[in-house]
Enzyme design. Structure first.
Site, PDB file in Angstrom:
ATOM      1  N   ASP A 103       3.399  -3.518   1.066  1.00  0.00           N
ATOM      2  CA  ASP A 103       4.327  -4.605   0.710  1.00  0.00           C
ATOM      3  C   ASP A 103       5.559  -4.179  -0.079  1.00  0.00           C
ATOM      4  O   ASP A 103       6.407  -5.029  -0.396  1.00  0.00           O
ATOM      5  CB  ASP A 103       3.576  -5.718  -0.041  1.00  0.00           C
ATOM      6  CG  ASP A 103       2.936  -5.232  -1.349  1.00  0.00           C
ATOM      7  OD1 ASP A 103       3.385  -4.219  -1.922  1.00  0.00           O
ATOM      8  OD2 ASP A 103       1.971  -5.896  -1.794  1.00  0.00           O
ATOM      9  N   HIS A 118      -1.063   3.565   3.449  1.00  0.00           N
ATOM     10  CA  HIS A 118      -1.114   2.805   4.707  1.00  0.00           C
ATOM     11  C   HIS A 118       0.265   2.448   5.239  1.00  0.00           C
ATOM     12  O   HIS A 118       0.392   1.548   6.070  1.00  0.00           O
ATOM     13  CB  HIS A 118      -1.973   1.540   4.516  1.00  0.00           C
ATOM     14  CG  HIS A 118      -3.422   1.835   4.270  1.00  0.00           C
ATOM     15  ND1 HIS A 118      -4.308   0.915   3.759  1.00  0.00           N
ATOM     16  CD2 HIS A 118      -4.144   2.970   4.499  1.00  0.00           C
ATOM     17  CE1 HIS A 118      -5.518   1.472   3.655  1.00  0.00           C
ATOM     18  NE2 HIS A 118      -5.433   2.709   4.102  1.00  0.00           N
ATOM     19  N   CYS A 129      10.406   8.295  20.832  1.00  0.00           N
ATOM     20  CA  CYS A 129      11.200   9.421  20.292  1.00  0.00           C
ATOM     21  C   CYS A 129      11.051   9.567  18.781  1.00  0.00           C
ATOM     22  O   CYS A 129      11.623  10.470  18.193  1.00  0.00           O
ATOM     23  CB  CYS A 129      12.672   9.276  20.664  1.00  0.00           C
ATOM     24  SG  CYS A 129      13.513   7.970  19.736  1.00  0.00           S
ATOM     25  N   CYS A 149      16.407   4.628  22.995  1.00  0.00           N
ATOM     26  CA  CYS A 149      15.842   5.452  24.082  1.00  0.00           C
ATOM     27  C   CYS A 149      14.997   4.596  25.029  1.00  0.00           C
ATOM     28  O   CYS A 149      14.481   5.104  26.025  1.00  0.00           O
ATOM     29  CB  CYS A 149      15.000   6.592  23.506  1.00  0.00           C
ATOM     30  SG  CYS A 149      13.339   6.092  23.024  1.00  0.00           S
ATOM     31  N   GLY A 186      -7.640  -4.162  -7.895  1.00  0.00           N
ATOM     32  CA  GLY A 186      -7.464  -5.119  -6.802  1.00  0.00           C
ATOM     33  C   GLY A 186      -7.784  -4.558  -5.437  1.00  0.00           C
ATOM     34  O   GLY A 186      -7.118  -4.893  -4.461  1.00  0.00           O
ATOM     35  N   GLU A 214     -13.518  -9.684  -9.303  1.00  0.00           N
ATOM     36  CA  GLU A 214     -14.964  -9.721  -9.034  1.00  0.00           C
ATOM     37  C   GLU A 214     -15.472  -8.295  -8.834  1.00  0.00           C
ATOM     38  O   GLU A 214     -14.674  -7.357  -8.715  1.00  0.00           O
ATOM     39  CB  GLU A 214     -15.254 -10.579  -7.797  1.00  0.00           C
ATOM     40  CG  GLU A 214     -14.542 -10.086  -6.562  1.00  0.00           C
ATOM     41  CD  GLU A 214     -14.625 -11.070  -5.395  1.00  0.00           C
ATOM     42  OE1 GLU A 214     -14.736 -12.285  -5.638  1.00  0.00           O
ATOM     43  OE2 GLU A 214     -14.572 -10.600  -4.260  1.00  0.00           O
TER      44      GLU A 214
END
Ligand code: OAD
Length: 246
Positions: A103, A118, A129, A149, A186, A214
């Protein structure tokens, strides 16, 4: 908040702090997480949206999904959790952020060293390309964007079944090896290899702190937990650390 004597001592002498963050760090910015009751994977199917063969079958659908998520993150702002992580740099000689998030919010908060495991939702590249394209705005009525391309352009994010960027993962492992205090913030800790990094840090002697609303799969290896929102815990902890290290 009260810090244990052990944590106080670790934080007082630490030189390298490493943060592994997941979707929960951005929840207070209004960016949905993936798992849990309100998670994205409850409403949307990773099989249809987050793997290469799905993209090849229906690129328009995958582009729509990323445009929906881009819209959310462009409207979002870094929250007090991201900002506290950036401000840890004022107190410790070395701070490394390792994030599973795409993000861009750690970058927008100003953190200096960020390993994006990620990828990043604002970057794209041509599957033919490999030419890079940043910040594409995609209209729902359009066909998926194509490179000059002729190749399809895809988001520069890691999909299920794909390898993580090799250098970034290596750098992250190295950071884990020299971490004095390692924060897991988190993240549900169920997606590997990212979820293996706390084990690497622990194996090399880092003190592990979990911040999450949690308990998770990583809770069992944490030395200490703070079960509360990251945007509340981190700024408060940083102010206590400032006093400690004066
Ligand atoms: P998850 O959605 O699996 O987990 C989010 C975690 O954040 C949960 O453990 C929540 O309890 C916690 N959480 C929610 N709000 C919080 C808050 N305010 N403060 C602290 N914790 C909070 O997200 P990730 O662990 O990041 O992969 O998921 C890992 C990967 O799975 C993602 O990077 C993504 C996804 O499929 C790819 O896209 C490759």
């Amino acid at each position: 908040m009260k810090l244990t004597d052990r944590l106080t001592n670790k934080l007082k002498h630490a030189e390298h702090i490493v943060f592994l963050t997941g979707a929960g760090i951005s929840a207070e910015s209004g960016v949905p997480t993936f798992r849990g009751n309100e998670g994205l994977w409850r409403k949307f199917s990773p099989a249809e949206l987050a793997n290469f063969s799905a993209f090849m079958q229906n690129p328009d659908l995958v582009w729509e999904w990323y445009e929906y998520r881009r819209h959310i993150v462009r409207e979002a702002l870094p929250n007090p959790g991201h900002i506290a992580i950036k401000n840890f740099e004022e107190v410790f000689p070395k701070v490394t952020v390792i994030t599973q998030n795409v993000d861009n919010l750690h970058t927008r908060a100003g953190s200096s060293v960020i390993n994006e495991l990620h990828g990043n939702i604002e970057r794209n590249y041509c599957i033919r390309c490999k030419k890079r394209y940043d910040y594409i705005v995609f209209e729902r009525s359009e066909d998926s964007p194509r490179c000059e391309c002729g190749g399809l352009i895809r988001p520069d994010v890691v999909w299920f079944g794909e390898e993580l960027p090799h250098d970034i993962f290596k750098n992250s492992e190295n950071a884990c090896r020299s971490a004095d205090v390692f924060f897991m913030i988190g993240t549900s800790g169920v997606v590997f290899p990212a979820a293996a990094l706390p084990y690497t840090a622990r194996g090399e002697g880092a003190y592990l702190i979990e911040i999450n609303i949690e308990s998770t799969d990583l809770s069992q290896i944490a030395d200490e937990h703070f079960f509360a929102p990251a945007g509340v815990v981190l700024p408060e902890m940083l102010e206590m650390i400032r006093t400690l290290r004066q």
